[in-house]
Design a protein around this motif. Sequence first.
Motif, PDB file in Angstrom:
ATOM      1  N   ASP A 164     121.668 -64.587  79.640  1.00  0.00           N
ATOM      2  CA  ASP A 164     121.145 -63.612  78.684  1.00  0.00           C
ATOM      3  C   ASP A 164     119.630 -63.684  78.549  1.00  0.00           C
ATOM      4  OD1 ASP A 164     123.781 -62.820  78.175  1.00  0.00           O
ATOM      5  OD2 ASP A 164     124.036 -64.400  76.684  1.00  0.00           O
ATOM      6  N   PHE A 165     119.045 -64.859  78.724  1.00  0.00           N
ATOM      7  CA  PHE A 165     117.584 -65.030  78.729  1.00  0.00           C
ATOM      8  C   PHE A 165     117.258 -65.894  79.941  1.00  0.00           C
ATOM      9  CE2 PHE A 165     118.715 -64.176  74.382  1.00  0.00           C
ATOM     10  CZ  PHE A 165     117.688 -63.386  73.890  1.00  0.00           C
ATOM     11  N   LEU A 166     116.785 -65.244  81.004  1.00  0.00           N
ATOM     12  CA  LEU A 166     116.619 -65.944  82.271  1.00  0.00           C
ATOM     13  C   LEU A 166     115.272 -65.603  82.876  1.00  0.00           C
ATOM     14  CD1 LEU A 166     117.844 -67.583  84.706  1.00  0.00           C
ATOM     15  CD2 LEU A 166     118.654 -65.372  85.585  1.00  0.00           C
ATOM     16  N   ILE A 167     114.607 -66.638  83.431  1.00  0.00           N
ATOM     17  CA  ILE A 167     113.403 -66.463  84.238  1.00  0.00           C
ATOM     18  C   ILE A 167     113.695 -67.076  85.603  1.00  0.00           C
ATOM     19  CG2 ILE A 167     110.953 -66.981  84.466  1.00  0.00           C
ATOM     20  CD1 ILE A 167     110.849 -67.333  81.435  1.00  0.00           C
ATOM     21  N   TYR A 168     113.441 -66.299  86.662  1.00  0.00           N
ATOM     22  CA  TYR A 168     113.755 -66.813  87.995  1.00  0.00           C
ATOM     23  C   TYR A 168     112.686 -66.389  88.999  1.00  0.00           C
ATOM     24  CZ  TYR A 168     115.633 -62.105  88.897  1.00  0.00           C
ATOM     25  OH  TYR A 168     115.787 -60.756  89.029  1.00  0.00           O
ATOM     26  N   SER A 169     112.615 -67.172  90.058  1.00  0.00           N
ATOM     27  CA  SER A 169     111.626 -66.987  91.113  1.00  0.00           C
ATOM     28  C   SER A 169     112.344 -66.883  92.452  1.00  0.00           C
ATOM     29  CB  SER A 169     110.658 -68.177  91.157  1.00  0.00           C
ATOM     30  OG  SER A 169     109.995 -68.263  92.402  1.00  0.00           O
ATOM     31  N   PRO A 170     111.838 -66.091  93.400  1.00  0.00           N
ATOM     32  CA  PRO A 170     112.481 -66.029  94.727  1.00  0.00           C
ATOM     33  C   PRO A 170     112.287 -67.305  95.523  1.00  0.00           C
ATOM     34  CG  PRO A 170     110.436 -64.766  94.739  1.00  0.00           C
ATOM     35  CD  PRO A 170     110.680 -65.184  93.310  1.00  0.00           C
ATOM     36  N   PHE A 171     111.349 -68.154  95.094  1.00  0.00           N
ATOM     37  CA  PHE A 171     111.032 -69.355  95.868  1.00  0.00           C
ATOM     38  C   PHE A 171     111.603 -70.620  95.227  1.00  0.00           C
ATOM     39  CE2 PHE A 171     107.464 -66.333  96.458  1.00  0.00           C
ATOM     40  CZ  PHE A 171     107.693 -66.022  97.788  1.00  0.00           C
ATOM     41  N   THR A 172     111.533 -70.706  93.893  1.00  0.00           N
ATOM     42  CA  THR A 172     111.962 -71.936  93.224  1.00  0.00           C
ATOM     43  C   THR A 172     113.157 -71.706  92.308  1.00  0.00           C
ATOM     44  OG1 THR A 172     110.344 -71.526  91.467  1.00  0.00           O
ATOM     45  CG2 THR A 172     109.668 -72.928  93.311  1.00  0.00           C
TER      46      THR A 172
END
Length: 906
Positions: A226-234
């Motif tokens: 529901d509250f997510l921060i994501y990166s394509p690398f890490t």
Amino acid sequence: MAQDDTSAAKTLDKVTVTGSLIPQTQIETATPVTVISAEDIKARGFSSVTEVLQKNSMSTGGVQGAQTSASFTQGAETVSLFGLPPGYVKYLIDGRPMSNYPALYNGSDTFNNISGIPVDLIERIEILPGGQSSLYGSDAIAGVINVILKKSMDGAVFTIRGGGYSEGGGGSFRASIADGWTSADGRVSVLGGIQHEERDPIWGYQRDLTKQFNPNGYSPALASRDFLIYSPFTSYKFLDPNNCQNVTGLFGGTEGLQNRPGFGDGKYCGSFNTAGYRTIMNEKTSTQAYIHGTFDVNDNMQLYADALYSYDQVKYHSGSGYLWWGTGADFGYFYDPNLDDLLNLQRAFAPEEMGPGGFNNTMSRDKSKSLRVTFGAKGAFGGSNWDYDLGGTYTEYKLDENSFVRYAEAADNFFINRVLGPQQGLDPYYDAYPVFTPNYAAFYRPITPEEFASFTGRAITKSKTSDSMIRAQVTNGMLFTLPGGDAGLAVVAEFGKQKWDYNPDPGYLDGSIWGQTSVAGGGDRDRYAVTSELRLPIWEPLTISLSGRYDAFKAGSRTIDKPTYAVSFEYRPFDSLLVRGKYGTAFRAPTLSDLYQGNSGYYSSVPDYYQCSKIGFGPDNIDACPAALSNRQFFGTQSGNEDLKPINADVWSAGVVWSPVDRMALTVDYFNWDISDEVTQQSSNGLSLQDYRCRTGIDDINSPLCQSTLSQVTRNAAGMITAIYTPKINVSNQQLEAINASFNYGYDFGNWGDLNLRTSFTQKLRHKYQQYAEDSYVDLLNNPYWSADPKRKADGSLTWQKGNFSATWYVNWFDATPNYAATISDKGYAGNRAQKFGSYSRHNASVSYRLFDGMDLSLMVNNVFNKMPPYDFSYPGTSSAPYNSYNFDVYGRAYYIEMRYAFGNK
């Protein structure tokens, strides 16, 4: 209509049955007809026409419905006979076609919505399996369903019914009143009725199986992100200084710090219970009004008219998984210079952020209005044996889809101002992604209902179908005499116009609505048809029937026409035995959506055979080609196709009816379908392969085939496939064999009462499907990857009646079905965790008692043993519904109390 004694006797002796245009004395004819009376519907506990038809043993195919979140027609209901597509059934009301539902099943196919037919005003429902186009025209491939409404009553009848579910939700109320009147001289007859129904929704959180993400799957249960921060690398990045403490009050206090191992730091804020925030049964409010009248002008003419109006509003919610915002949809990624990384934010919205009412405030509302008007005249030509029926019917169906939406610009600006801050140019690596330095603490905080309202609202999509028809029929049931009796002839001519318009809210098309798109479409066509049927009693045991029909559809400058025919026989070696058979052709004309549906886009991947061939990998060695070429992603465009031709079918049946004693009948019928030229989306793989053949000179690049292919496959400056156009085409084939059997028996035990048994059984013997001509056939009975339908299905009821008391026990059963793992593996039952569930049955019970003349009280309990779907442990922990919603439902035990009072004559 006034008539002499001879004419009256003829009218009483002969009836018109679905499957023939000629009145006859025999109810059982060459074509098997299943009749479900109003009394059967009530005794078996069915609360709607949908339930009546979907429980029938011939309805072996699973269909989308209220449990299918985010389907294109979640507010509509339909049926699949023998596992064939829903659009292969011809629906009639009083023998005349229904108007199609304006929205498209699965986003591409025309079908009928049967939820708006008033069940309290039905006289009976007749189901006619097999191809019937020689009498009823297009769509009648799987069969015909004819809903016959009441035509006469001796007095007013008032019915009130209420009930609900023992597991909660779904509370309902229904009331109806109908009355009939006949003038003193018998020349005028009028019947009118109205039915009103209200039903509460059932939410996923009201059932144990759907209230949370699957806790018993093959993988651990995982909370929603529901509250997510994501990166394509890490992968995941957790940047909340308060460890989700600010959002723990959301989703009923179930939100908290969660972890998914293997995804970077794996942390985010989520809940195991958001899965339950969707409806699995629609809220419903509906009203239907019906009137039918006749006027005998003289001995040879009767005027008739009827009208049916239906208003239907359903409310539903696709769930929290479809109500969110994220940066990926607009930016792809953004660059944070403080973290030197590309990132995306993803954020769901909780009921507490929507104000009082929560998710009830964000439900979609589908409001439909349908009108059906018929008028005409029928009678006899003087004193001859020729009868006529000339009438007109107009039907229209209007649909308003009122959907809760997020406005793209307002939502983006809100989160830019609250979280992201002003843009600071483009990233230093790709010079493509915007640069922000977000306030991450602000991201992990609830918003107020006022803030939520600032970037949300509603979008309305309007659509409409209409069908007007003028129909003229002449019939002679005594054309000439043969050794077996009187020959009969019927000839019908029809002219009509059909229209379809689907107009999405402009925001879906111009991108101003966040995260959602739609497709516009519309068109019209004129329709002409001529039908004839000849019934020949060759000698007393044998009757031959011949029927033929010619249909033509003029759409634009093109006319699509199709002749169909059928020949059938009835052989009665003795009174108690009927042997019957039929062979004929059937078809389905290209629907208006098939012809005029607008362009819609999708992403997929395909082998780039041409580029692979340039580096030494031919089509027979494509797996060795580098993945960048053998699995080339492209943007696809699909649409209708004005050059489509009809779907064609050869259909035949054979069967017996044995009735050795009074009130006993055994029927067994075999059906065979061979369906060709089915409509499917053109193969992107086939186009890429043909593009390779044209570019390498295997086929003449200047040929019409190659020129068409090259125009559909788009390549960039580097020669790589970037886009493919895949319109609808006629290429698929389907073959089906099935048996339907029924056994009915009744016996009067005198003082002990009367017993009546009715059973039906259907088994599919063979069902094969070929999508493209170059494909091998798929065995739909044994390949769960392609079909999860049961092979066998049965239902039956036992009714005991004594004096003022009656009781019915009803059973619905179907055979083994595959689990989830079997349906997703190309190895079928040999796949990992794949298996079959055993057979499944549910039981209904009803009791009725007549308190006094005219007053009946009834209690009905459906799913007496509160049986739920078998738990499917092969679903992963991310599943919100670990069962097959096409075959099962989680509604549980339902109970209804009904009072019926008949005024006047009882």
